[in-house]
Enzyme design. Sequence first.
Site, short mmCIF file in Angstrom:
data_model
loop_
_atom_site.label_atom_id
_atom_site.label_comp_id
_atom_site.label_asym_id
_atom_site.label_seq_id
_atom_site.Cartn_x
_atom_site.Cartn_y
_atom_site.Cartn_z
N SER A 36 0.87 -1.17 0.00
CA SER A 36 0.00 0.00 0.00
C SER A 36 0.91 1.22 0.00
O SER A 36 2.09 1.13 0.37
CB SER A 36 -0.87 -0.01 1.27
OG SER A 36 -1.47 1.26 1.49
N TYR A 80 -2.39 -1.67 10.30
CA TYR A 80 -2.29 -1.78 8.83
C TYR A 80 -0.97 -1.20 8.36
O TYR A 80 -0.23 -1.83 7.59
CB TYR A 80 -3.48 -1.05 8.20
CG TYR A 80 -3.52 -1.10 6.69
CD1 TYR A 80 -3.99 -2.22 6.02
CD2 TYR A 80 -3.12 0.00 5.92
CE1 TYR A 80 -4.06 -2.27 4.64
CE2 TYR A 80 -3.18 -0.03 4.54
CZ TYR A 80 -3.66 -1.16 3.90
OH TYR A 80 -3.72 -1.20 2.53
#
Length: 265
Positions: free
Chosen positions: A143, A156
Amino acid sequence: MNQPAPVAVVTGSDSGIGRATAVRLAQDGMDIGITWHLDHDGARRTAAEVRAHGRRAAVVQMDLTRLPGAADAVDRLAQDLGRVDVLVNNAGTGTATPFLDLPYSRVREVVDVDLVGPFLCGQLAARRMIAQGDGGRIVNVTSVHEHQPRVGAAPYCAAKGGLGLLTQVMALELAEHGITVNAVAPGEIATPMTGQEDTDVRTERRPGIPLGRPGDAREVAAVIAFLASEGASYVTGASWTVDGGMLRMGPQAGSHLESDAWRRP
């Protein structure tokens, strides 16, 4: 004697980036191993698209919160399809919870799915690639938050940052076996994870992204397909951002914020 088609295992390929990647690799001539967690119908639709391109597809369930056993799905798919040449670690999950409010159980779940799961899947795939003797490709989908933090996404960001550095260690250690390992770091992509699966990205306005719109899952899949191809045979240990220029906006965005709204997820 005809050579068998290369085989790619794409985790979390029941929708979004995973589905787009599975279909793109099938278009490129690969047979596809598909995993799903909750959406069996979505996985079957992905398999149907793969078969529509004349390629074989195998489907298994994989719940990466149930480690280490869940990673065995990679071996099952490799057995069903005869080999594994490409692994795309795409399955993932996230949070929108302030750091102080996160329970241990949720932190453990995110880290298992986003970091420990790809670690174990990568081990299984790499061992098979080494035994096959002709190299391979591993692509870890991280990401932009591999590189930049986000409020409300502590586990995350920690997991994706860890996966980015894991990618580099894997690249160093697996290079002697002809296995390349790279990360692909998407920005805002129109997928179920962002509530936009059916969005026409050309009609969406994002002033804070230089290209002015979110990305399409197929644009991420195209970069993954390149990294899985012979054309990327000398590319390893890198992180490829697919974000419309989002990461380049860090300091500029910071100097233009006019409220503390960014402090809330």
